[in-house]
Each structure stands twice: as C-alpha cells, then as structure tokens.
Design a protein around this motif. Structure first.
Motif, PDB file in Angstrom:
ATOM      1  N   PHE A 285      38.491  23.067  43.148  1.00 57.09           N
ATOM      2  CA  PHE A 285      39.337  24.157  42.691  1.00 57.09           C
ATOM      3  C   PHE A 285      38.990  24.610  41.275  1.00 57.09           C
ATOM      4  N   SER A 286      38.672  23.671  40.406  1.00 54.31           N
ATOM      5  CA  SER A 286      38.581  24.004  38.986  1.00 54.31           C
ATOM      6  C   SER A 286      37.190  24.406  38.520  1.00 54.31           C
ATOM      7  N   GLU A 287      36.143  24.034  39.251  1.00 45.40           N
ATOM      8  CA  GLU A 287      34.789  24.333  38.795  1.00 45.40           C
ATOM      9  C   GLU A 287      34.262  25.604  39.453  1.00 45.40           C
ATOM     10  N   SER A 288      33.595  26.422  38.686  1.00 44.75           N
ATOM     11  CA  SER A 288      33.104  27.705  39.177  1.00 44.75           C
ATOM     12  C   SER A 288      31.845  27.518  40.009  1.00 44.75           C
ATOM     13  N   PHE A 289      31.792  28.191  41.161  1.00 40.96           N
ATOM     14  CA  PHE A 289      30.619  28.173  42.025  1.00 40.96           C
ATOM     15  C   PHE A 289      29.809  29.462  41.893  1.00 40.96           C
ATOM     16  N   CYS A 290      30.360  30.414  41.185  1.00 44.19           N
ATOM     17  CA  CYS A 290      29.708  31.710  41.147  1.00 44.19           C
ATOM     18  C   CYS A 290      29.865  32.339  39.779  1.00 44.19           C
ATOM     19  N   ASP A 291      29.187  33.430  39.578  1.00 46.70           N
ATOM     20  CA  ASP A 291      29.269  34.180  38.339  1.00 46.70           C
ATOM     21  C   ASP A 291      30.666  34.766  38.212  1.00 46.70           C
ATOM     22  N   ALA A 292      31.383  34.368  37.169  1.00 44.79           N
ATOM     23  CA  ALA A 292      32.755  34.843  37.002  1.00 44.79           C
ATOM     24  C   ALA A 292      32.819  36.357  36.852  1.00 44.79           C
ATOM     25  N   SER A 293      31.710  36.967  36.459  1.00 40.17           N
ATOM     26  CA  SER A 293      31.718  38.421  36.286  1.00 40.17           C
ATOM     27  C   SER A 293      31.766  39.158  37.613  1.00 40.17           C
ATOM     28  N   ALA A 294      31.634  38.410  38.729  1.00 42.94           N
ATOM     29  CA  ALA A 294      31.666  39.057  40.047  1.00 42.94           C
ATOM     30  C   ALA A 294      33.003  39.734  40.295  1.00 42.94           C
ATOM     31  N   ILE A 295      34.083  39.150  39.752  1.00 41.62           N
ATOM     32  CA  ILE A 295      35.398  39.768  39.897  1.00 41.62           C
ATOM     33  C   ILE A 295      36.086  39.765  38.530  1.00 41.62           C
ATOM     34  N   PRO A 296      35.547  40.497  37.563  1.00 43.73           N
ATOM     35  CA  PRO A 296      36.023  40.425  36.187  1.00 43.73           C
ATOM     36  C   PRO A 296      37.474  40.831  36.006  1.00 43.73           C
ATOM     37  N   GLU A 297      38.003  41.699  36.878  1.00 43.35           N
ATOM     38  CA  GLU A 297      39.359  42.177  36.685  1.00 43.35           C
ATOM     39  C   GLU A 297      40.399  41.261  37.310  1.00 43.35           C
ATOM     40  N   VAL A 298      39.980  40.350  38.174  1.00 41.91           N
ATOM     41  CA  VAL A 298      40.924  39.483  38.863  1.00 41.91           C
ATOM     42  C   VAL A 298      40.771  38.070  38.333  1.00 41.91           C
ATOM     43  N   VAL A 299      41.641  37.703  37.393  1.00 38.57           N
ATOM     44  CA  VAL A 299      41.559  36.388  36.781  1.00 38.57           C
ATOM     45  C   VAL A 299      42.558  35.443  37.424  1.00 38.57           C
ATOM     46  N   THR A 300      43.773  35.907  37.636  1.00 41.57           N
ATOM     47  CA  THR A 300      44.799  35.112  38.301  1.00 41.57           C
ATOM     48  C   THR A 300      45.486  35.988  39.334  1.00 41.57           C
ATOM     49  N   ALA A 301      46.239  35.342  40.209  1.00 39.73           N
ATOM     50  CA  ALA A 301      46.981  36.107  41.213  1.00 39.73           C
ATOM     51  C   ALA A 301      47.954  37.063  40.523  1.00 39.73           C
ATOM     52  N   ARG A 302      48.614  36.600  39.474  1.00 43.59           N
ATOM     53  CA  ARG A 302      49.585  37.451  38.769  1.00 43.59           C
ATOM     54  C   ARG A 302      48.929  38.683  38.176  1.00 43.59           C
ATOM     55  N   SER A 303      47.693  38.553  37.697  1.00 37.70           N
ATOM     56  CA  SER A 303      47.039  39.687  37.042  1.00 37.70           C
ATOM     57  C   SER A 303      46.692  40.805  38.018  1.00 37.70           C
ATOM     58  N   CYS A 304      46.806  40.544  39.311  1.00 38.26           N
ATOM     59  CA  CYS A 304      46.527  41.595  40.294  1.00 38.26           C
ATOM     60  C   CYS A 304      47.596  42.680  40.287  1.00 38.26           C
ATOM     61  N   LEU A 305      48.801  42.330  39.869  1.00 38.82           N
ATOM     62  CA  LEU A 305      49.879  43.321  39.840  1.00 38.82           C
ATOM     63  C   LEU A 305      49.940  43.936  38.451  1.00 38.82           C
ATOM     64  N   PRO A 306      49.764  45.260  38.341  1.00 37.01           N
ATOM     65  CA  PRO A 306      49.787  45.898  37.020  1.00 37.01           C
ATOM     66  C   PRO A 306      51.139  45.743  36.331  1.00 37.01           C
ATOM     67  N   ASP A 307      51.124  45.806  35.009  1.00 39.35           N
ATOM     68  CA  ASP A 307      52.361  45.796  34.237  1.00 39.35           C
ATOM     69  C   ASP A 307      52.983  47.183  34.358  1.00 39.35           C
ATOM     70  N   PHE A 308      53.764  47.359  35.409  1.00 35.79           N
ATOM     71  CA  PHE A 308      54.240  48.696  35.767  1.00 35.79           C
ATOM     72  C   PHE A 308      55.204  49.275  34.736  1.00 35.79           C
ATOM     73  N   MET A 309      55.981  48.416  34.080  1.00 34.85           N
ATOM     74  CA  MET A 309      56.919  48.923  33.090  1.00 34.85           C
ATOM     75  C   MET A 309      56.173  49.435  31.863  1.00 34.85           C
ATOM     76  N   ALA A 310      55.230  48.632  31.364  1.00 38.93           N
ATOM     77  CA  ALA A 310      54.482  49.022  30.162  1.00 38.93           C
ATOM     78  C   ALA A 310      53.641  50.259  30.405  1.00 38.93           C
ATOM     79  N   ARG A 311      53.113  50.396  31.616  1.00 43.43           N
ATOM     80  CA  ARG A 311      52.226  51.513  31.925  1.00 43.43           C
ATOM     81  C   ARG A 311      52.959  52.708  32.529  1.00 43.43           C
ATOM     82  N   GLY A 312      54.245  52.581  32.725  1.00 39.70           N
ATOM     83  CA  GLY A 312      55.019  53.686  33.254  1.00 39.70           C
ATOM     84  C   GLY A 312      54.653  54.056  34.680  1.00 39.70           C
TER      85      GLY A 312
END
Length: 235
Positions: A68-95
C-alpha cells in the motif's frame, strides 16, 4: 497463477527479490484478497525463498502495508489525484454548484482507470480493502474515505439546502460514493460484461460524465421527495 512480472535488473543487494515480492503481492492481494493469499503463494509465484518475506517485511501484514505505501509507478501519472478526498473540489471556496462539483469529482475519481495495469491494481486493492477490511490498514483507509464521505455529505446538504447532519443527505452521499466505487471494486465484472465502458480514455470520460448526471438525478429526486413529503426523515 501466472503473474506478468516486469523485467527487474539483477542486483547483488537483494533489491530484485524484494521488488518481485512487492509486485507479486500486489497482483495476488488485488485479485484474491488478503485472506485468500498466503505468504507461500506469494513467494512461490515470485520465485523467491519464503524466508525473504520475513527478511524484508517481517510478516504478511508487513508486506501488505508495504504494497500500500510504496510507489510502483511514476507519481506524475496522476498528478491531480493525491487522495480520495482531493477528488472532490472545494465547492464553497470556488463557488461551484453541486452539479459542477459532482462533475469534477467523477472526472478525477475515475482517472486511475485510464492508467497502466499497476495503478489499476493499486486502486483495486484500495477498494477491496474497503469492501473486505483486513484490519491491517483500517485506520489509514478509514480516515481517507471518511474525509471524502464527509465532504460529499456536506455537498449533498449544500445542494439540498439542509444541514449536513440531515440523515437523507448522508444517505445520498453514501449512494453517490457507491456509484464511483462500483467501477473499482468490481473492475473484473465490468471488463467482462461491459468492456466498452472502460476500454479507452474517451469512454472513461463519458462514464464520468454519465455518473455525474445520474448523481444529479439522485439529488433532484430527493429534492422532489422532500417537496412532496415535508416531514423529518427518521434516522
């Protein structure tokens, strides 16, 4: 089982055996689950001595945590998806509206389906852990997914104009999470019965758009239900 091991250069420091164990364990844990995968099975499939698991990882839980903890691939393959929570935009801040936030959520959440076999296996393993908890990673996985759930519940409440503690808003959040989880937890089934849905990056983008539309429909249905029956839902 014939695990397609990549070419790993031979090294005298034992890194080759360790990497083969990690890669093999990823395949087996993702396919069979933690309980049905033995250390003997992993060692035999990797072509290494059983004692290597003890030497490099201590025990089966230690190997599982490393997968689970060790990377098998280039982390840049999915640069925008770091955690499950980060998939949901901050809708309040961004309106953003609820519909706009959901569109962004599904688009990002399904991105790993476009990546190579290893990232798909990693994601499958993460969602298998949700469906079949081992207890080995209970805290880390629970915290990550709980954060996403809470954010989605807040979004549902925002879209419905009710408090985030509203039971039906929280039921709705669970239902929408289920739409997204399905395509990871049952990847093999999806590929078997509806391969065209995830065959190309374009088809995955369409899938994300459709799921967002279905989720919007769920919010609309709940809103209509409330207008018809303006009563407090039992918890």
């Amino acid at each position: 089982m014939n695990v397609p091991l990549p070419h790993i250069p031979v090294r005298s420091d034992g890194a080759q055996a360790r990497q083969r164990l990690l890669y093999t364990a990823l395949h087996l844990f993702a396919e069979k689950g933690y309980q049905k995968t033995s250390t003997r099975m992993i060692a035999d499939t990797a072509g290494v001595n059983l004692g290597a698991i003890t030497y490099y990882f201590g025990d089966k839980p230690g190997l599982y945590r490393a997968v689970f903890s060790e990377s098998f691939c280039d982390a840049s393959a999915i640069p925008e998806v770091v955690t499950a929570r980060s998939c949901l935009p901050d809708f309040m801040a961004r309106g953003l509206s609820a519909d706009e936030a959901l569109a962004g959520f599904f688009r990002k959440f399904l991105q790993p389906l476009k990546q190579g076999e290893q990232i798909r296996l990693i994601m499958r393993l993460h969602f298998r852990e949700l469906a079949e908890p081992t207890g080995v990673l209970e805290r880390a996985v629970d915290e990550e997914i709980s954060a996403l759930y809470v954010a989605l519940a807040d979004l549902m409440a925002y879209g419905l104009g009710v408090p985030a503690t509203d039971p039906d808003a929280r039921r709705l959040a669970h239902g929408i999470l289920g739409l997204a989880f399905h395509f990871f937890v049952t990847q093999d089934l999806v590929v078997q019965v509806s391969p065209e849905l995830v065959a190309t990056p374009e088809s995955i983008d369409i899938l994300a758009e459709r799921l967002a539309t279905y989720a919007e429909g769920m919010i609309d249905a709940e809103s209509r239900r409330r207008r018809r029956r303006p009563t407090v839902s039992p918890s």
